[in-house]
Design an enzyme around this catalytic site. Structure first.
Site, PDB file in Angstrom:
ATOM      1  N   GLU A 105      -8.108  15.178   8.431  1.00 24.68           N
ATOM      2  CA  GLU A 105      -8.234  15.046   6.987  1.00 24.68           C
ATOM      3  C   GLU A 105      -9.021  16.232   6.458  1.00 24.68           C
ATOM      4  O   GLU A 105      -9.966  16.693   7.109  1.00 24.68           O
ATOM      5  CB  GLU A 105      -8.945  13.747   6.621  1.00 24.68           C
ATOM      6  CG  GLU A 105      -8.192  12.491   7.014  1.00 24.68           C
ATOM      7  CD  GLU A 105      -8.923  11.237   6.571  1.00 24.68           C
ATOM      8  OE1 GLU A 105      -9.056  11.034   5.346  1.00 24.68           O
ATOM      9  OE2 GLU A 105      -9.363  10.477   7.442  1.00 24.68           O
ATOM     10  N   HIS A 158      -4.978   3.718  15.058  1.00 27.81           N
ATOM     11  CA  HIS A 158      -3.884   4.644  14.773  1.00 27.81           C
ATOM     12  C   HIS A 158      -3.510   5.517  15.976  1.00 27.81           C
ATOM     13  O   HIS A 158      -2.345   5.578  16.391  1.00 27.81           O
ATOM     14  CB  HIS A 158      -4.262   5.567  13.608  1.00 27.81           C
ATOM     15  CG  HIS A 158      -4.589   4.850  12.340  1.00 27.81           C
ATOM     16  ND1 HIS A 158      -3.935   3.723  11.920  1.00 27.81           N
ATOM     17  CD2 HIS A 158      -5.508   5.118  11.380  1.00 27.81           C
ATOM     18  CE1 HIS A 158      -4.430   3.323  10.777  1.00 27.81           C
ATOM     19  NE2 HIS A 158      -5.383   4.141  10.423  1.00 27.81           N
TER      20      HIS A 158
END
Length: 511
Positions: free
Chosen positions: A224, A248
Site C-alpha cells: 500500500e 489475505h
C-alpha cells in the site's frame, strides 16, 4: 450468470461506512446487471434512528459516489427504482429483548415481498458482536432453514489469534451450520485471484511446470502506498501480520500451492486449500528472526513533501512496536513443493499500491547464451497481477537483433483493460452474488482460518516475549527494510520491484 432465489439481505451495522461505500453500491451494480431477483430487499439495521426514506437518501448518495464506473450511464430512475428496495429498522443489537421486534419487522417484510423466508445476515459490525448477533438470531428461530435458507456473512478479523479464532468458530457453530457461515475475505473476490485457478488448471504449458522440479521460488507482494491515516488506534491492535498475512496472503499462497481438485466445487477447492494450510512447515519461536522480518515506516520526504512516521500518526503509541511491514520466508511440506521457498511481503507507505503473485522458474540446465548476454541471473517469471492493471505477464529471453547471439529479457503481457467489453466486478459484488447463490467457494472455511492462525502463532508469541527481535525502520516511500533481502536464499536474486503498470518494474515507481 445465474439469478439468485428471492431473499432479503439483512445488514447489521447499516449506518456505517462499509454499507454506504461498499455493500449497497455493490448490490446496485448487481441490480443493474439483472443479477438480483425480482422479489428482493435490503433491510438495514443499526442503533442510529432513521426512517426508510432517510436510509434511502443516504444510500443513494453512496451509490452515486461509489458504484462501479461501468454504471456511469445509470439514470436517476435506475437508482430510484433500486432504493425503493431498501428498508431500515433501528434497534440495539446488544439487547436480546429487542430482537423480537426486529423479527416481527423482518417477517412482515418477507410476507409483503414474498421472499420465501430466505435471509442473508451480513455482520458489518465490530468483531465483539460476531457471537452476540448469531446467538440472538438463533433464539428467535432465524437460523432454522426448515422454511427457507439462512446465511451468515462474517467480516474479518476472524479472531485475533488461534485461541480467539477457535472460540469464535465454536460459538458460531452452536447456532449455525458450517455451510451457512460465509467468512468473507474480499481478496478472494478479485477476478485475477480466481484467474489463478484457470491459469494453472486449464493450460497445459503451466500445470506440468507448477512444482518443485521447475519452480525456484514463489513471491507474493501486497503493498500500500498510504499510511494508517486516522486509523492509528485500530491499527495499533492489529498490525500487518494480523491484518494482511494471516488471511489475505496465506490464502493467496494456498491458491498457488493447492493440488487440482477432482471437481470445481466449493468443497473441492476449499479441501485443497485446507491441505496446503495443514502442510505449512511450522516456524519455531526461536527461528522467527531468521524467517520473518518486521518493519515500521519512519518519517521521510516524498516528492518534496514531508511524510510522518508511523509513531507520529494519530492514536499511535510513540514507542509502538506494531509492525507496518512484514516479509516472510516459509515452506510447504508436500510432494509438489518440498523445499521450494515461498516469500511474502506486505506493508504500508511503500512506493506503490500493488498486489501480485510471481512464479520464478528455474533456469534451463545448460545456459548456452548466459555469458554472451549477461543474463546468467535472469530467470523466467510468470507475474499474476491482482491489482491494479490486472493481468498476466511472462518474462522470457529473446535474441537481440543483429549479429551474434546476444539476448535480453522481454515481456509478453495481457491486460484485462485490453478487453474493451470486459467488466471486472468489484470484490464485494462477486462475493455477495456468490452468497446469494449459496456458493461458498471464495469464502474461508473454519478449519482453514484456524490452520492459518496456528501457523502465525509462534511468530506472535516470539514478538510478544522477545524484545530483542528488532522492528526495523524504513523510510516512507521505500520498499521496506533492506534486511528483507537477506531472506532470499539465492543471493543472485532479489524481490521484484513492481510499478502500477504491470509491464514495468524497477526500484523507483511513482506513488
Amino acid at each position: 450468470m445465474k439469478i439468485p432465489s428471492n431473499h432479503i439481505l439483512v445488514i447489521f451495522g447499516a449506518s456505517g461506512d462499509l454499507t454506504n461505500r461498499k455493500l449497497v453500491p455493490a448490490v446496485f451494480d448487481l441490480f443493474e446487471q439483472n443479477l438480483v431477483p425480482d422479489n428482493f430487499a435490503i433491510l438495514g439495521l443499526g442503533r442510529t434512528q432513521m426512517s426508510d426514506a432517510d436510509f434511502r437518501i443516504k444510500m443513494k448518495e453512496g451509490i452515486q459516489e461509489f458504484a462501479s464506473k461501468h454504471n456511469h450511464d445509470s439514470t436517476a430512475d435506475d437508482i430510484d427504482a433500486f432504493v425503493q428496495k431498501l428498508y431500515y429498522y433501528a434497534f440495539n443489537t446488544k439487547e436480546e429483548s429487542e430482537y423480537a421486534g426486529f423479527k416481527e419487522r423482518l417477517l412482515s417484510l418477507d410476507a409483503k415481498l414474498n421472499t420465501g423466508n430466505n435471509f442473508i445476515f451480513y455482520l458489518a459490525t465490530p468483531p465483539s458482536m460476531y457471537t452476540v448477533i448469531p446467538c440472538n438470531l438463533a433464539k428467535e428461530g432465524l437460523a432454522d432453514e426448515e422454511n427457507g435458507f439462512k446465511r451468515l456473512i462474517v467480516e474479518k478479523p476472524f479472531g485475533y489469534d488461534l485461541e480467539t479464532a477457535k472460540s469464535l468458530n465454536k460459538d458460531l457453530l452452536k447456532n449455525f451450520q458450517e455451510d451457512q457461515i460465509y467468512r468473507i475475505d474480499h481478496y478472494l473476490g478479485k477476478e485475477t485471484v480466481q484467474n489463478l485457478l484457470v491459469t494453472r488448471f486449464s493450460n497445459g504449458i503451466f500445470e506440468p511446470l507448477w512444482n518443485r522440479n521447475y519452480v525456484s521460488h514463489v513471491e507474493i507482494t501486497s503493498s500500500e502506498s498510504i499510511g494508517v491515516g486516522n486509523r492509528g488506534g485500530y491499527y495499533e491492535g492489529s498490525g500487518a501480520l494480523r491484518d494482511m498475512v494471516q488471511n489475505h496472503l496465506l490464502l493467496l499462497a494456498g491458491l498457488v500451492g493447492m493440488e487440482p481438485p477432482a471437481v470445481i466445487t466449493s468443497n473441492g477447492i476449499r479441501n485443497e486449500i485446507a491441505k496446503v494450510m495443514q502442510s505449512l512447515r511450522p516456524i519455531k519461536e526461536e527461528e522467527v528472526e531468521n524467517y520473518v522480518i518486521r518493519g515500521q515506516y519512519v518519517d521521510s520526504t516524498i516528492k518534496g513533501v514531508a511524510t510522518k512516521g508511523y509513531r507520529e500518526e494519530q492514536g499511535v503509541n510513540p514507542e509502538s512496536r506494531t509492525e507496518t511491514y512484514v516479509a516472510m520466508k516459509f515452506f510447504i511440506d508436500n510432494m509438489r513443493w518440498a523445499d521450494v521457498p515461498f516469500y511474502i511481503r506486505t506493508g504500508k507507505m511503500l512506493p506503490t499500491r500493488v498486489t501480485e503473485v510471481v512464479i520464478h522458474f528455474k533456469p534451463s540446465p545448460h545456459r548456452l547464451f548466459a555469458d554472451k548476454s549477461g543474463m546468467q541471473h535472469n530467470h523466467n517469471q510468470l507475474v499474476i497481477r491482482i491489482q491494479p492493471d490486472e493481468g498476466l505477464l511472462m518474462k522470457f529471453g529473446m535474441k537481440t537483433p543483429g549479429a551474434g547471439f546476444n539476448s535480453q529479457t522481454v515481456n509478453m503481457d495481457f491486460h484485462y483493460s485490453d478487453l474493451a467489453d470486459a467488466y471486472l466486478p468489484s470484490a464485494y459484488e462477486r462475493l455477495l452474488h456468490d452468497c446469494m447463490l449459496g456458493d461458498s467457494t471464495l469464502y474461508s472455511r473454519g478449519d482453514v482460518v484456524e490452520a492459518a492462525w496456528e501457523f502465525v502463532k509462534p511468530i506472535q508469541e516470539a514478538w510478544k516475549k522477545n524484545n530483542n527481535i528488532p522492528v526495523h525502520g524504513y523510510p516512507a516511500g521505500t520498499w521496506g527494510p533492506d534486511v528483507a533481502d537477506d531472506l532470499i536464499e539465492d543471493k543472485r536474486q532479489t524481490w521484484r520491484y513492481p510499478c502500477k503498470n504491470l509491464a514495468n518494474d524497477g526500484n523507483y515507481c511513482e506513488l
